[in-house]
Design a protein around this motif. Sequence first.
Motif, PDB file in Angstrom:
ATOM      1  N   ALA A   1      58.417  10.275  41.892  1.00  0.00           N
ATOM      2  CA  ALA A   1      57.957  11.439  42.657  1.00  0.00           C
ATOM      3  C   ALA A   1      58.961  11.863  43.719  1.00  0.00           C
ATOM      4  O   ALA A   1      58.607  12.564  44.657  1.00  0.00           O
ATOM      5  N   TRP A   2      60.221  11.449  43.565  1.00  0.00           N
ATOM      6  CA  TRP A   2      61.219  11.687  44.611  1.00  0.00           C
ATOM      7  C   TRP A   2      61.422  13.168  44.931  1.00  0.00           C
ATOM      8  O   TRP A   2      61.779  13.512  46.048  1.00  0.00           O
ATOM      9  N   ASP A   3      61.170  14.065  43.974  1.00  0.00           N
ATOM     10  CA  ASP A   3      61.387  15.484  44.246  1.00  0.00           C
ATOM     11  C   ASP A   3      60.101  16.284  44.211  1.00  0.00           C
ATOM     12  O   ASP A   3      60.129  17.507  44.144  1.00  0.00           O
ATOM     13  N   ASP A   4      58.954  15.610  44.251  1.00  0.00           N
ATOM     14  CA  ASP A   4      57.690  16.345  44.283  1.00  0.00           C
ATOM     15  C   ASP A   4      57.551  17.067  45.623  1.00  0.00           C
ATOM     16  O   ASP A   4      57.830  16.489  46.689  1.00  0.00           O
ATOM     17  N   PRO A   5      57.097  18.316  45.611  1.00  0.00           N
ATOM     18  CA  PRO A   5      56.858  19.014  46.885  1.00  0.00           C
ATOM     19  C   PRO A   5      55.770  18.326  47.699  1.00  0.00           C
ATOM     20  O   PRO A   5      54.883  17.665  47.144  1.00  0.00           O
ATOM     21  N   LEU A   6      55.828  18.477  49.012  1.00  0.00           N
ATOM     22  CA  LEU A   6      54.785  17.945  49.876  1.00  0.00           C
ATOM     23  C   LEU A   6      53.519  18.778  49.731  1.00  0.00           C
ATOM     24  O   LEU A   6      53.560  19.939  49.305  1.00  0.00           O
ATOM     25  N   ALA A   7      52.390  18.165  50.080  1.00  0.00           N
ATOM     26  CA  ALA A   7      51.132  18.903  50.055  1.00  0.00           C
ATOM     27  C   ALA A   7      51.216  20.087  51.012  1.00  0.00           C
ATOM     28  O   ALA A   7      51.749  19.963  52.126  1.00  0.00           O
ATOM     29  N   PRO A   8      50.720  21.252  50.611  1.00  0.00           N
ATOM     30  CA  PRO A   8      50.830  22.433  51.482  1.00  0.00           C
ATOM     31  C   PRO A   8      50.038  22.273  52.767  1.00  0.00           C
ATOM     32  O   PRO A   8      49.028  21.566  52.810  1.00  0.00           O
ATOM     33  N   GLN A   9      50.510  22.932  53.809  1.00  0.00           N
ATOM     34  CA  GLN A   9      49.818  22.960  55.096  1.00  0.00           C
ATOM     35  C   GLN A   9      49.499  24.408  55.456  1.00  0.00           C
ATOM     36  O   GLN A   9      50.167  25.332  54.975  1.00  0.00           O
ATOM     37  N   PRO A  10      48.500  24.614  56.322  1.00  0.00           N
ATOM     38  CA  PRO A  10      48.209  25.981  56.767  1.00  0.00           C
ATOM     39  C   PRO A  10      49.432  26.578  57.461  1.00  0.00           C
ATOM     40  O   PRO A  10      50.223  25.857  58.076  1.00  0.00           O
ATOM     41  N   PRO A  11      49.634  27.885  57.366  1.00  0.00           N
ATOM     42  CA  PRO A  11      50.781  28.510  58.027  1.00  0.00           C
ATOM     43  C   PRO A  11      50.737  28.328  59.542  1.00  0.00           C
ATOM     44  O   PRO A  11      49.659  28.283  60.145  1.00  0.00           O
ATOM     45  N   THR A  12      51.914  28.176  60.131  1.00  0.00           N
ATOM     46  CA  THR A  12      52.008  28.013  61.576  1.00  0.00           C
ATOM     47  C   THR A  12      51.756  29.346  62.270  1.00  0.00           C
ATOM     48  O   THR A  12      52.340  30.365  61.881  1.00  0.00           O
ATOM     49  N   PRO A  13      50.890  29.377  63.288  1.00  0.00           N
ATOM     50  CA  PRO A  13      50.655  30.633  64.010  1.00  0.00           C
ATOM     51  C   PRO A  13      51.959  31.216  64.564  1.00  0.00           C
ATOM     52  O   PRO A  13      52.868  30.480  64.942  1.00  0.00           O
ATOM     53  N   ARG A  14      52.028  32.519  64.605  1.00  0.00           N
ATOM     54  CA  ARG A  14      53.259  33.204  65.006  1.00  0.00           C
ATOM     55  C   ARG A  14      53.711  32.790  66.400  1.00  0.00           C
ATOM     56  O   ARG A  14      54.904  32.555  66.626  1.00  0.00           O
ATOM     57  N   LEU A  15      52.793  32.681  67.358  1.00  0.00           N
ATOM     58  CA  LEU A  15      53.171  32.318  68.706  1.00  0.00           C
ATOM     59  C   LEU A  15      53.776  30.915  68.742  1.00  0.00           C
ATOM     60  O   LEU A  15      54.778  30.672  69.436  1.00  0.00           O
ATOM     61  N   GLU A  16      53.206  29.998  67.976  1.00  0.00           N
ATOM     62  CA  GLU A  16      53.749  28.651  67.916  1.00  0.00           C
ATOM     63  C   GLU A  16      55.139  28.649  67.292  1.00  0.00           C
ATOM     64  O   GLU A  16      56.027  27.899  67.713  1.00  0.00           O
ATOM     65  N   GLN A  17      55.348  29.488  66.275  1.00  0.00           N
ATOM     66  CA  GLN A  17      56.677  29.613  65.682  1.00  0.00           C
ATOM     67  C   GLN A  17      57.699  30.073  66.707  1.00  0.00           C
ATOM     68  O   GLN A  17      58.804  29.535  66.793  1.00  0.00           O
ATOM     69  N   LEU A  18      57.335  31.086  67.482  1.00  0.00           N
ATOM     70  CA  LEU A  18      58.257  31.618  68.482  1.00  0.00           C
ATOM     71  C   LEU A  18      58.588  30.583  69.548  1.00  0.00           C
ATOM     72  O   LEU A  18      59.738  30.464  69.979  1.00  0.00           O
ATOM     73  N   ARG A  19      57.591  29.815  69.963  1.00  0.00           N
ATOM     74  CA  ARG A  19      57.838  28.763  70.945  1.00  0.00           C
ATOM     75  C   ARG A  19      58.742  27.682  70.372  1.00  0.00           C
ATOM     76  O   ARG A  19      59.635  27.179  71.057  1.00  0.00           O
ATOM     77  N   GLY A  20      58.519  27.336  69.109  1.00  0.00           N
ATOM     78  CA  GLY A  20      59.385  26.355  68.458  1.00  0.00           C
ATOM     79  C   GLY A  20      60.811  26.850  68.334  1.00  0.00           C
ATOM     80  O   GLY A  20      61.771  26.090  68.546  1.00  0.00           O
ATOM     81  N   ASP A  21      60.979  28.135  68.007  1.00  0.00           N
ATOM     82  CA  ASP A  21      62.322  28.711  67.911  1.00  0.00           C
ATOM     83  C   ASP A  21      63.022  28.672  69.263  1.00  0.00           C
ATOM     84  O   ASP A  21      64.227  28.399  69.350  1.00  0.00           O
ATOM     85  N   ALA A  22      62.271  28.935  70.323  1.00  0.00           N
ATOM     86  CA  ALA A  22      62.866  28.921  71.663  1.00  0.00           C
ATOM     87  C   ALA A  22      63.312  27.511  72.047  1.00  0.00           C
ATOM     88  O   ALA A  22      64.391  27.319  72.621  1.00  0.00           O
ATOM     89  N   ARG A  23      62.483  26.502  71.746  1.00  0.00           N
ATOM     90  CA  ARG A  23      62.864  25.115  72.026  1.00  0.00           C
ATOM     91  C   ARG A  23      64.100  24.716  71.230  1.00  0.00           C
ATOM     92  O   ARG A  23      64.993  24.041  71.743  1.00  0.00           O
ATOM     93  N   TRP A  24      64.128  25.129  69.970  1.00  0.00           N
ATOM     94  CA  TRP A  24      65.279  24.802  69.109  1.00  0.00           C
ATOM     95  C   TRP A  24      66.560  25.412  69.666  1.00  0.00           C
ATOM     96  O   TRP A  24      67.592  24.748  69.739  1.00  0.00           O
ATOM     97  N   ALA A  25      66.489  26.667  70.078  1.00  0.00           N
ATOM     98  CA  ALA A  25      67.678  27.318  70.637  1.00  0.00           C
ATOM     99  C   ALA A  25      68.143  26.626  71.916  1.00  0.00           C
ATOM    100  O   ALA A  25      69.343  26.401  72.119  1.00  0.00           O
TER     101      ALA A  25
END
Length: 277
Positions: free
Chosen positions: A219-243
């Motif tokens: 199963a080395w290349d099996d995709p991971l189980a799907p997760q609910p999409p990340t809320p847009r605001l959380e994405q933006l905060r994560g992008d800011a931390r990454w930058a």
Amino acid sequence: MAGVLERTVRWSRYVALGDSFTEGLWDSPDGVAGPDQPDVPLRGWADVLAARLSARRVAAGEPPLEYANLAIRGRLLRPILADQVPAAIGLRPDLVSLIGGGNDILRPSADVDDLARQLESAVVRLRAAGIDVLLGTGVDTVDSGRLIRVTRARVATYNAHIWSIARRHDAHVLDLWGMRSVRDWRMWADDRIHLTTEGHARVAQAALVGLGLPPDDEAWDDPLAPQPPTPRLEQLRGDARWARDHVYPWATRRLRGRSSGDTRRPKRPVPEPVVEA
């Protein structure tokens, strides 16, 4: 090149060459090890591959595999080829993994065709010394953030060169571009350009396949189980931390002509038997 999967490990001494990908950045069983924690021991896919090859040799009644890792984070392709390739040849291995060029391709001015010419010259040199070579493609960045995704065309061109080089010189290829599992963001560390421990483990399995050996985990290349999409605001905060935490320090080092690996030495400079499973 790899065809039908083999069952035996014919290599007795393996040397890994490259940059942070092969050094194993972010795969640190004893604690988090990012670019600014230089003293935490790193593992990484090449270490896992060496352990798996060694375990198979021992199970077949052969001596353990001897393994060295000369990779250093931040290295561009030219220093990898100029410094690590001659050192590896001097260690007299029968298998070398040579994966580099990713740090070059992050730069918009990268000449991918020239990178391929440099890489092929090194492969010719290694093969002339009687050494089997494992090359590696770049990862498909189609699902990455915009700053990384802009490199996709350059990576694809470089990958095409790598497959051609492998065909011409009877080398093996670790096909990262073809791995479905590493396109999942959960396989990537906080800096978004290095793998997590699970990502490194899966790449080690892909390396076994690239060498013509069966994987330990089907199963080395099996995709991971799907997760609910990340809320847009959380994405933006994560992008800011990454930058703030990763892009800014990287850009600052680059402007100053520095690298995260400037003062580092190879973590495993001498081939030693791998006894862990």
